[in-house]
Design a protein around this motif. Structure first.
Motif, PDB file in Angstrom:
ATOM      1  N   ILE A  18      -4.122  16.823  -2.958  1.00 28.43           N
ATOM      2  CA  ILE A  18      -4.733  15.539  -3.298  1.00 28.43           C
ATOM      3  C   ILE A  18      -3.641  14.462  -3.330  1.00 28.43           C
ATOM      4  CG2 ILE A  18      -5.944  14.253  -5.097  1.00 28.43           C
ATOM      5  CD1 ILE A  18      -7.264  16.862  -5.935  1.00 28.43           C
ATOM      6  N   TYR A  19      -3.904  13.365  -2.665  1.00 29.11           N
ATOM      7  CA  TYR A  19      -2.983  12.231  -2.613  1.00 29.11           C
ATOM      8  C   TYR A  19      -3.680  10.987  -3.182  1.00 29.11           C
ATOM      9  CZ  TYR A  19       0.005  15.091   0.360  1.00 29.11           C
ATOM     10  OH  TYR A  19       0.812  16.091   0.846  1.00 29.11           O
ATOM     11  N   ILE A  20      -2.882  10.091  -3.717  1.00 27.20           N
ATOM     12  CA  ILE A  20      -3.398   8.842  -4.286  1.00 27.20           C
ATOM     13  C   ILE A  20      -2.887   7.674  -3.448  1.00 27.20           C
ATOM     14  CG2 ILE A  20      -3.455   7.319  -6.284  1.00 27.20           C
ATOM     15  CD1 ILE A  20      -5.016   9.882  -6.657  1.00 27.20           C
ATOM     16  N   LEU A  21      -3.822   6.879  -2.959  1.00 28.07           N
ATOM     17  CA  LEU A  21      -3.484   5.670  -2.212  1.00 28.07           C
ATOM     18  C   LEU A  21      -3.612   4.492  -3.174  1.00 28.07           C
ATOM     19  CD1 LEU A  21      -2.773   4.801   0.715  1.00 28.07           C
ATOM     20  CD2 LEU A  21      -5.201   4.295   1.016  1.00 28.07           C
ATOM     21  N   LYS A  22      -2.526   3.720  -3.346  1.00 30.82           N
ATOM     22  CA  LYS A  22      -2.510   2.647  -4.336  1.00 30.82           C
ATOM     23  C   LYS A  22      -2.277   1.301  -3.656  1.00 30.82           C
ATOM     24  CE  LYS A  22      -0.701   1.526  -8.903  1.00 30.82           C
ATOM     25  NZ  LYS A  22       0.129   1.981 -10.036  1.00 30.82           N
ATOM     26  N   ILE A  76       0.865  -1.183   0.000  1.00 24.27           N
ATOM     27  CA  ILE A  76       0.000   0.000   0.000  1.00 24.27           C
ATOM     28  C   ILE A  76       0.899   1.230   0.000  1.00 24.27           C
ATOM     29  CG2 ILE A  76      -1.879   1.208   1.163  1.00 24.27           C
ATOM     30  CD1 ILE A  76      -2.528  -1.428   2.587  1.00 24.27           C
ATOM     31  N   ASN A  77       0.804   2.035  -1.053  1.00 27.12           N
ATOM     32  CA  ASN A  77       1.647   3.218  -1.185  1.00 27.12           C
ATOM     33  C   ASN A  77       0.803   4.472  -1.336  1.00 27.12           C
ATOM     34  OD1 ASN A  77       4.272   2.023  -1.119  1.00 27.12           O
ATOM     35  ND2 ASN A  77       3.873   1.209  -3.165  1.00 27.12           N
ATOM     36  N   LEU A  78       1.334   5.560  -0.816  1.00 26.85           N
ATOM     37  CA  LEU A  78       0.704   6.865  -0.943  1.00 26.85           C
ATOM     38  C   LEU A  78       1.562   7.741  -1.854  1.00 26.85           C
ATOM     39  CD1 LEU A  78      -1.744   8.464   0.265  1.00 26.85           C
ATOM     40  CD2 LEU A  78      -0.091   9.512   1.826  1.00 26.85           C
ATOM     41  N   TYR A  79       0.928   8.405  -2.830  1.00 27.54           N
ATOM     42  CA  TYR A  79       1.628   9.274  -3.772  1.00 27.54           C
ATOM     43  C   TYR A  79       1.095  10.703  -3.628  1.00 27.54           C
ATOM     44  CZ  TYR A  79       3.091   4.959  -6.099  1.00 27.54           C
ATOM     45  OH  TYR A  79       3.635   3.732  -6.382  1.00 27.54           O
ATOM     46  N   ASP A  80       2.005  11.679  -3.657  1.00 29.56           N
ATOM     47  CA  ASP A  80       1.559  13.069  -3.644  1.00 29.56           C
ATOM     48  C   ASP A  80       1.233  13.531  -5.069  1.00 29.56           C
ATOM     49  OD1 ASP A  80       3.954  13.691  -4.907  1.00 29.56           O
ATOM     50  OD2 ASP A  80       4.913  14.449  -3.105  1.00 29.56           O
ATOM     51  N   PHE A  81       0.820  14.785  -5.184  1.00 34.62           N
ATOM     52  CA  PHE A  81       0.361  15.272  -6.486  1.00 34.62           C
ATOM     53  C   PHE A  81       1.501  15.362  -7.498  1.00 34.62           C
ATOM     54  CE2 PHE A  81       1.701  18.947  -4.128  1.00 34.62           C
ATOM     55  CZ  PHE A  81       2.280  19.794  -5.052  1.00 34.62           C
ATOM     56  N   ASN A  99       5.466  11.631  -6.136  1.00 36.36           N
ATOM     57  CA  ASN A  99       6.435  11.084  -5.195  1.00 36.36           C
ATOM     58  C   ASN A  99       5.773  10.004  -4.328  1.00 36.36           C
ATOM     59  OD1 ASN A  99       8.539  12.937  -5.962  1.00 36.36           O
ATOM     60  ND2 ASN A  99       7.417  14.527  -4.833  1.00 36.36           N
ATOM     61  N   LYS A 100       6.459   8.883  -4.163  1.00 34.43           N
ATOM     62  CA  LYS A 100       5.889   7.761  -3.423  1.00 34.43           C
ATOM     63  C   LYS A 100       6.300   7.798  -1.966  1.00 34.43           C
ATOM     64  CE  LYS A 100       7.507   3.532  -3.837  1.00 34.43           C
ATOM     65  NZ  LYS A 100       7.814   2.188  -4.396  1.00 34.43           N
TER      66      LYS A 100
END
Length: 335
Positions: free
Chosen positions: A315-319, A279-284, A287-288
């Motif tokens: 806004i961040y993306i959780l993958k 589970i990774n979080l990415y910024d706008f 960057n991981k």
């Protein structure tokens, strides 16, 4: 054919099922409210054995000579706390049973009498295969592979590091040279020199493989937890999955609360099966920021994270990524 199963916490504890139409329909042949059944072996359509046990009466072996219509107790020992896991015969009279805490039993009279053998280990021996009266293989927890070439008078085993200290669940030898072992963490080992040297393969995800069987040098099958089935038609060179359930491991939507979030948020999700998930979080900017990477068991999971603390608004993306999952969720961070 026959299969066995059972459960400690809800009755009946042990059940024997049989089929007469190639597995299209199964009927209950025998039930027990005291025993759990783990393994079976039939030498023909009439003569068979089932193994299992419980804390009391300990290890149990049942036998039938009428195709399972009646089952008779052949062995039990209330003074032992072992449980039998597997059974295999090399002919109608000579066979072995293996079980917990290093248990090995041998019969030379078709199961009328069973004698203990010294395995020199206290690990759980999960599987056994007898190629002849003298040559027998077995595998156990913590990377233990056992073999004997004198009918079990002396058992030998390789260093557990040979199998990465993995728990081993299934062993199958096509002949005295070519064999395979399966175990935890999708591990598959194979040998072409009778088990003296082993090569290692993995399927790339954290499944528990339980057993392996070949019908000829080309065709073989592996089964694992949650109904996993693999098949090879070229001796293991190419292994393909035969069921589709891995395509969607999530059995409900992933929830993120609160969202929008300040410093803390909670992730809740349910899995249909055990699997390693990153589970990774990415910024706008892309960057991981790694959040988690671990083996998640089947069922519901809650992850409470403060990874957004000290991060800028946006806004961040959780993958979510694994061998069967590739899913993203948007999180809005507001300080």
């Amino acid at each position: 054919g026959w299969v066995v199963g059972g459960h400690y916490y809800s009755g009946p504890y042990g059940t024997i099922y049989t089929t007469t139409n190639g597995g299209q329909d199964w009927t209950i042949q025998h039930e027990s409210t005291q025993l759990v059944f783990y393994g079976l072996y039939f030498s023909d359509s009439l003569n068979g054995w089932v193994v299992g046990g419980a804390t009391n009466p300990g290890p149990v072996i049942l036998g039938t000579n009428d195709g399972g219509i009646t089952w008779n107790e052949q062995y039990t020992n209330p003074s032992m706390y072992n449980i039998c896991f597997d059974i295999n015969f090399c002919n109608d009279s000579t066979g072995w049973v293996v079980g917990s805490s290093g248990l090995i039993l041998k019969t030379i009279d078709g199961g009328n009498n069973w004698n203990l053998q010294n395995s020199y280990t206290y690990q759980y021996i999960r599987n056994v295969q007898a190629l002849s009266n003298s040559l027998v293989y077995a595998c156990a927890s913590m990377g233990i592979f056992l073999f004997t070439n004198d009918g079990g008078d002396n058992w030998h085993y390789l260093p557990p590091s040979t199998f990465n200290d993995n728990n081993l669940h299934g062993v199958f030898f096509l002949d005295s040279l070519n064999g395979w072992i399966v175990g935890d963490l999708s591990s598959l080992y194979y040998t072409t020199n009778g088990g003296m040297n082993w090569s290692y393969e993995t399927f790339g995800f954290e499944e528990y493989l339980h057993d392996i069987y070949f019908t000829d040098p080309s065709n073989g099958w592996i089964v694992g937890m949650e109904g996993l089935v693999y098949h090879t038609s070229n001796g293991g060179g190419l292994i393909t999955q035969q069921n589709e359930y891995l395509m969607d491991n999530f059995d409900s939507d992933i929830t993120i609360t609160p969202n929008p979030s300040q410093d803390y948020f909670e992730i809740v999700f349910n899995l249909n099966r055990t699997e390693r998930i990153q589970i990774n979080l990415y910024d706008f900017k892309g960057n991981k920021i790694q959040l988690d990477d671990q083996l998640f068991l089947k069922g519901q999971h809650k992850i409470y994270s403060a990874i957004l603390k000290n991060q800028p608004d946006g806004i961040y993306i959780l993958k979510f990524q694994s061998s069967s999952i590739n899913q993203t969720i948007k999180i809005v961070h507001i300080n």
